[in-house]
Write an enzyme that holds these catalytic residues in place. Structure first.
Site, PDB file in Angstrom:
ATOM      1  N   TYR A   1     -14.910 -12.011  -0.648  1.00 48.22           N
ATOM      2  CA  TYR A   1     -15.604 -10.742  -0.937  1.00 48.22           C
ATOM      3  C   TYR A   1     -16.791 -10.970  -1.873  1.00 48.22           C
ATOM      4  O   TYR A   1     -17.840 -10.339  -1.726  1.00 48.22           O
ATOM      5  CB  TYR A   1     -14.631  -9.720  -1.547  1.00 48.22           C
ATOM      6  CG  TYR A   1     -13.646  -9.176  -0.540  1.00 48.22           C
ATOM      7  CD1 TYR A   1     -13.981  -8.096   0.269  1.00 48.22           C
ATOM      8  CD2 TYR A   1     -12.388  -9.747  -0.370  1.00 48.22           C
ATOM      9  CE1 TYR A   1     -13.091  -7.596   1.209  1.00 48.22           C
ATOM     10  CE2 TYR A   1     -11.486  -9.258   0.568  1.00 48.22           C
ATOM     11  CZ  TYR A   1     -11.847  -8.187   1.355  1.00 48.22           C
ATOM     12  OH  TYR A   1     -10.959  -7.704   2.288  1.00 48.22           O
TER      13      TYR A   1
ATOM     14  N   ARG B   1      -6.040  11.411  -6.226  1.00 46.58           N
ATOM     15  CA  ARG B   1      -7.315  10.709  -6.041  1.00 46.58           C
ATOM     16  C   ARG B   1      -8.474  11.700  -6.173  1.00 46.58           C
ATOM     17  O   ARG B   1      -9.503  11.387  -6.774  1.00 46.58           O
ATOM     18  CB  ARG B   1      -7.327  10.050  -4.672  1.00 46.58           C
ATOM     19  CG  ARG B   1      -8.502   9.154  -4.384  1.00 46.58           C
ATOM     20  CD  ARG B   1      -8.361   8.662  -2.944  1.00 46.58           C
ATOM     21  NE  ARG B   1      -9.383   7.741  -2.518  1.00 46.58           N
ATOM     22  CZ  ARG B   1     -10.612   8.097  -2.165  1.00 46.58           C
ATOM     23  NH1 ARG B   1     -10.989   9.351  -2.262  1.00 46.58           N
ATOM     24  NH2 ARG B   1     -11.458   7.172  -1.745  1.00 46.58           N
TER      25      ARG B   1
ATOM     26  N   ARG C   1      -3.258   6.748   1.097  1.00 47.97           N
ATOM     27  CA  ARG C   1      -3.780   7.979   1.709  1.00 47.97           C
ATOM     28  C   ARG C   1      -2.840   8.670   2.673  1.00 47.97           C
ATOM     29  O   ARG C   1      -3.050   9.826   3.017  1.00 47.97           O
ATOM     30  CB  ARG C   1      -5.112   7.676   2.402  1.00 47.97           C
ATOM     31  CG  ARG C   1      -6.252   7.480   1.420  1.00 47.97           C
ATOM     32  CD  ARG C   1      -7.441   6.802   2.062  1.00 47.97           C
ATOM     33  NE  ARG C   1      -7.102   5.427   2.392  1.00 47.97           N
ATOM     34  CZ  ARG C   1      -7.959   4.523   2.880  1.00 47.97           C
ATOM     35  NH1 ARG C   1      -9.203   4.873   3.120  1.00 47.97           N
ATOM     36  NH2 ARG C   1      -7.568   3.287   3.124  1.00 47.97           N
TER      37      ARG C   1
ATOM     38  N   ARG D   1       0.825  -1.234   0.000  1.00 48.25           N
ATOM     39  CA  ARG D   1       0.000   0.000   0.000  1.00 48.25           C
ATOM     40  C   ARG D   1       0.851   1.273   0.000  1.00 48.25           C
ATOM     41  O   ARG D   1       0.446   2.286   0.570  1.00 48.25           O
ATOM     42  CB  ARG D   1      -0.956   0.028   1.192  1.00 48.25           C
ATOM     43  CG  ARG D   1      -2.082  -0.988   1.112  1.00 48.25           C
ATOM     44  CD  ARG D   1      -3.258  -0.442   0.316  1.00 48.25           C
ATOM     45  NE  ARG D   1      -4.282  -1.464   0.145  1.00 48.25           N
ATOM     46  CZ  ARG D   1      -5.379  -1.550   0.876  1.00 48.25           C
ATOM     47  NH1 ARG D   1      -5.605  -0.681   1.822  1.00 48.25           N
ATOM     48  NH2 ARG D   1      -6.250  -2.499   0.634  1.00 48.25           N
TER      49      ARG D   1
HETATM   50  O1  CP3 Z   1       0.010  -1.994  -2.429  1.00 46.25           O
HETATM   51  C1  CP3 Z   1      -0.255  -1.089  -3.251  1.00 46.25           C
HETATM   52  O2  CP3 Z   1       0.100   0.097  -3.068  1.00 46.25           O
HETATM   53  C2  CP3 Z   1      -0.938  -1.457  -4.543  1.00 46.25           C
HETATM   54  C3  CP3 Z   1      -2.328  -1.223  -4.634  1.00 46.25           C
HETATM   55  C4  CP3 Z   1      -3.274  -2.084  -3.815  1.00 46.25           C
HETATM   56  C5  CP3 Z   1      -4.487  -1.583  -3.288  1.00 46.25           C
HETATM   57  N1  CP3 Z   1      -5.183  -2.621  -2.756  1.00 46.25           N
HETATM   58  C6  CP3 Z   1      -4.926  -0.171  -3.357  1.00 46.25           C
HETATM   59  C7  CP3 Z   1      -6.012   0.281  -2.477  1.00 46.25           C
HETATM   60  C8  CP3 Z   1      -3.224  -3.451  -3.497  1.00 46.25           C
HETATM   61  C9  CP3 Z   1      -2.114  -4.461  -3.757  1.00 46.25           C
HETATM   62  C10 CP3 Z   1      -4.458  -3.771  -2.856  1.00 46.25           C
HETATM   63  C11 CP3 Z   1      -4.789  -5.126  -2.410  1.00 46.25           C
HETATM   64  C12 CP3 Z   1      -6.054  -5.352  -1.711  1.00 46.25           C
HETATM   65  N2  CP3 Z   1      -7.255  -4.728  -1.896  1.00 46.25           N
HETATM   66  C13 CP3 Z   1      -6.236  -6.382  -0.762  1.00 46.25           C
HETATM   67  C14 CP3 Z   1      -5.182  -7.386  -0.354  1.00 46.25           C
HETATM   68  C15 CP3 Z   1      -4.149  -6.838   0.538  1.00 46.25           C
HETATM   69  C16 CP3 Z   1      -4.609  -6.483   1.908  1.00 46.25           C
HETATM   70  O3  CP3 Z   1      -4.624  -5.270   2.223  1.00 46.25           O
HETATM   71  O4  CP3 Z   1      -4.944  -7.406   2.684  1.00 46.25           O
HETATM   72  C17 CP3 Z   1      -7.571  -6.312  -0.327  1.00 46.25           C
HETATM   73  C18 CP3 Z   1      -8.206  -7.200   0.713  1.00 46.25           C
HETATM   74  C19 CP3 Z   1      -8.206  -5.279  -1.060  1.00 46.25           C
HETATM   75  C20 CP3 Z   1      -9.636  -4.866  -1.000  1.00 46.25           C
HETATM   76  C21 CP3 Z   1      -9.790  -3.474  -0.559  1.00 46.25           C
HETATM   77  N3  CP3 Z   1      -9.429  -2.382  -1.304  1.00 46.25           N
HETATM   78  C22 CP3 Z   1     -10.323  -3.031   0.664  1.00 46.25           C
HETATM   79  C23 CP3 Z   1     -10.818  -3.931   1.770  1.00 46.25           C
HETATM   80  C24 CP3 Z   1     -10.277  -1.629   0.639  1.00 46.25           C
HETATM   81  C25 CP3 Z   1     -10.842  -0.685   1.653  1.00 46.25           C
HETATM   82  C26 CP3 Z   1      -9.994  -0.573   2.852  1.00 46.25           C
HETATM   83  C27 CP3 Z   1      -9.233   0.716   2.828  1.00 46.25           C
HETATM   84  O5  CP3 Z   1      -8.028   0.701   3.090  1.00 46.25           O
HETATM   85  O6  CP3 Z   1      -9.888   1.750   2.610  1.00 46.25           O
HETATM   86  C28 CP3 Z   1      -9.667  -1.241  -0.584  1.00 46.25           C
HETATM   87  C29 CP3 Z   1      -9.380   0.136  -1.032  1.00 46.25           C
HETATM   88  C30 CP3 Z   1      -7.983   0.436  -1.455  1.00 46.25           C
HETATM   89  N4  CP3 Z   1      -7.208  -0.353  -2.247  1.00 46.25           N
HETATM   90  C31 CP3 Z   1      -7.273   1.625  -1.143  1.00 46.25           C
HETATM   91  C32 CP3 Z   1      -6.039   1.535  -1.799  1.00 46.25           C
HETATM   92  C33 CP3 Z   1      -4.936   2.575  -1.829  1.00 46.25           C
HETATM   93  C34 CP3 Z   1      -7.811   2.804  -0.349  1.00 46.25           C
HETATM   94  C35 CP3 Z   1      -8.698   3.532  -1.309  1.00 46.25           C
HETATM   95  C36 CP3 Z   1      -8.819   5.000  -1.101  1.00 46.25           C
HETATM   96  O7  CP3 Z   1      -8.002   5.761  -1.660  1.00 46.25           O
HETATM   97  O8  CP3 Z   1      -9.771   5.380  -0.412  1.00 46.25           O
END
Ligand code: CP3
Length: 345
Positions: free
Chosen positions: A152, A38, A29, A25
Site C-alpha cells: 500500500y 461510524r 458495515r 471484520r
Molecule cells: O477485523 C476487524 O473487525 C478489525 C478491524 C480491521 C479493519 N481493517 C477495519 C476496517 C482490520 C483487522 C482491518 C485489516 C485490514 N485493513 C487489512 C487486512 C485484512 C484484509 O482484509 O485483507 C487491509 C488490507 C486493510 C486496508 C483497508 N482498510 C482497505 C483495503 C479498506 C477498504 C476496503 C473496504 O472494505 O472498504 C479498509 C477500510 C476498513 N477497515 C473498513 C473496516 C471496517 C471499512 C471502512 C468503512 O467503514 O467504510
C-alpha cells in the site's frame, strides 16, 4: 474462579469439542449499529482515532453474537500514517496514501520509535476494551505484516496484483528492503504497545502474502514474521501470535514452525481437510468458512459450518471465516453460524 478463555486455550494447543469463534471484520458495515456509530464519528479514520467510539464498535458484535474474541477496531494503514505517510479513504473506492518509492521518500519517514504519539488513541482503545470486555472474551490486537503494508505504501492504494511493489523489488531492491525494515521495526513497537495496553494475543495480517513466490516469500513474508514474533516473544513471553499469510497455499505448510507463530489463519483457497492434514499437524489453525455464506445463508451455511468443524475436530482450532465478512452480509446468517457451531458443530 475465572474460567480460562476458549480462544486462549486453543492458542495454547488445546483441542475443544466446540471451537472458539470470531470473525474477521466482525465490526463492520453489515451491522446497522456500526453504521450508526461510524456516522457519529464522521468518517472511518475518525472512528479509528476516537477511543470511545472505536471501543464501542469493537464491542457491538460481542453483544450481538457473543463471540469468543473481540478484535481491536483500527486499520493496518494507521502504521504508515504514523510513519508520516498521508492517508485518506476515497468513498466507495478504498485507501489512498502518499507513495514511498525513492530513497528520498524513505528518508522523509519517521523512525519506528517515533510512532507512538500518533498511535496513542489506539492504545487507549485497547485499554478501554481490556476493562469493558466480558470475562470470557479474549482481546486480539493486530497489525498488517510488513509486505502487505509495503504494497500500500509503494502503490499509494490497493492493487489487484501488487504490481508496483514487485516493480520496486526488481528496480531498487535496496530501497524496498529498507522500507520493509522500517515497517518491521514499527510493527514490533506497535504490537508491543498493544500488548502492554491489554491485548492478550496479536494477529499479523499478510493479506497479499500469496503474491510472493519462492525466495521472495521466504525473505519478505516468512522472515519479517519470524523477526516480529521473536521480538514480541522476547518482550512479552507467553503472548501468543496468530499469523495470516493469506493465499500462501502450499507455503502454509511449516509456516508456524518457521516463524514461531502459535496459530496460522487459513483463507478459502485451501480446503479444510487438506489444512487439517498439512498445517494443523503443527498446531492451532484458524478458519476457514467462505465469507459468502454470510450473504447466502440457509442449509449450505449450516452444512459448511459443520464440515469445517468436522475437518478440524482432531486438533486445536479457532473457527473463523477465510477472509473478512462483507458489507452485504446478513447478521441473521452470522447468528445461524454461531448457533450451528455451539449446538455441537
Ligand atoms: O477485523 C476487524 O473487525 C478489525 C478491524 C480491521 C479493519 N481493517 C477495519 C476496517 C482490520 C483487522 C482491518 C485489516 C485490514 N485493513 C487489512 C487486512 C485484512 C484484509 O482484509 O485483507 C487491509 C488490507 C486493510 C486496508 C483497508 N482498510 C482497505 C483495503 C479498506 C477498504 C476496503 C473496504 O472494505 O472498504 C479498509 C477500510 C476498513 N477497515 C473498513 C473496516 C471496517 C471499512 C471502512 C468503512 O467503514 O467504510
Amino acid at each position: 474462579m475465572v474460567r480460562e478463555k476458549k480462544l486462549m486455550k486453543a492458542l495454547a494447543g488445546e483441542t475443544q469439542a466446540v471451537p472458539p469463534v470470531w470473525m474477521m471484520r466482525q465490526a463492520g458495515r453489515y451491522l446497522p449499529e456500526y453504521r450508526a456509530t461510524r456516522a457519529k464519528a464522521g468518517d472511518f479514520l475518525s472512528l479509528c482515532y476516537t477511543p470511545d467510539l472505536a471501543a464501542e464498535v469493537t464491542l457491538q458484535p460481542i453483544r450481538r453474537f457473543g463471540f469468543d474474541a473481540a478484535i481491536l477496531f483500527a486499520d493496518i494503514l494507521l502504521v504508515p500514517q504514523a510513519l508520516g505517510a498521508e492517508l485518506w479513504f476515497e468513498t466507495g473506492e478504498g485507501p489512498r496514501l502518499s507513495t514511498v518509492t525513492t530513497p528520498g521518500d524513505l528518508a522523509a519517514l519517521k523512525d519506528a520509535q517515533d510512532i507512538h504519539d500518533h498511535l496513542a488513541p489506539v492504545y487507549e482503545t485497547v485499554r478501554i476494551l481490556a476493562r469493558e470486555l466480558p470475562d470470557e472474551t479474549a482481546l486480539i490486537g493486530f497489525a498488517g505484516a510488513p509486505w502487505t503494508v509495503a504494497t500500500y505504501m509503494i502503490a499509494g492504494r490497493g492493487t489487484p496484483d501488487q504490481g508496483p511493489a514487485h516493480a520496486l523489488i526488481a528496480e531498487d531492491r535496496a530501497t524496498f528492503e529498507a522500507l520493509l525494515e522500517r515497517i518491521t521495526e514499527a510493527t514490533i513497537e506497535y504490537l508491543s504497545m498493544q500488548i502492554e495496553a491489554g491485548a492478550e494475543t496479536v494477529k499479523l495480517f499478510d493479506s497479499w502474502a500469496g503474491s510472493l513466490k519462492g525466495e521472495d516469500f521466504d525473505k519478505y513474508a516468512l522472515a519479517p514474521a519470524r523477526r516480529i514474533i521473536a521480538a514480541l516473544k522476547a518482550r512479552h513471553p507467553g503472548t501468543p501470535v496468530i499469523a495470516f499469510p493469506r493465499e500462501a497455499n502450499e507455503r502454509y505448510i511449516g509456516f508456524a514452525k518457521a516463524t514461531g507463530a502459535d496459530c496460522v489463519a487459513l483463507d478459502n483457497s485451501v480446503s479444510a481437510s487438506w489444512a487439517a492434514q498439512n498445517v494443523q499437524k503443527d498446531g492451532c489453525v484458524q478458519g476457514n468458512l467462505a465469507p459468502k455464506h454470510m450473504v447466502t445463508g440457509g442449509q449450505a451455511l449450516i452444512d459448511e459450518t459443520r464440515r469445517v468443524v468436522e475437518a478440524f475436530r482432531g486438533g486445536p482450532h479457532i473457527f473463523n471465516l477465510g477472509h473478512g465478512i462483507t458489507p452485504d452480509a446478513d447478521p441473521e446468517n452470522v447468528a445461524l453460524m454461531v448457533e450451528t457451531l455451539r449446538a455441537g458443530g
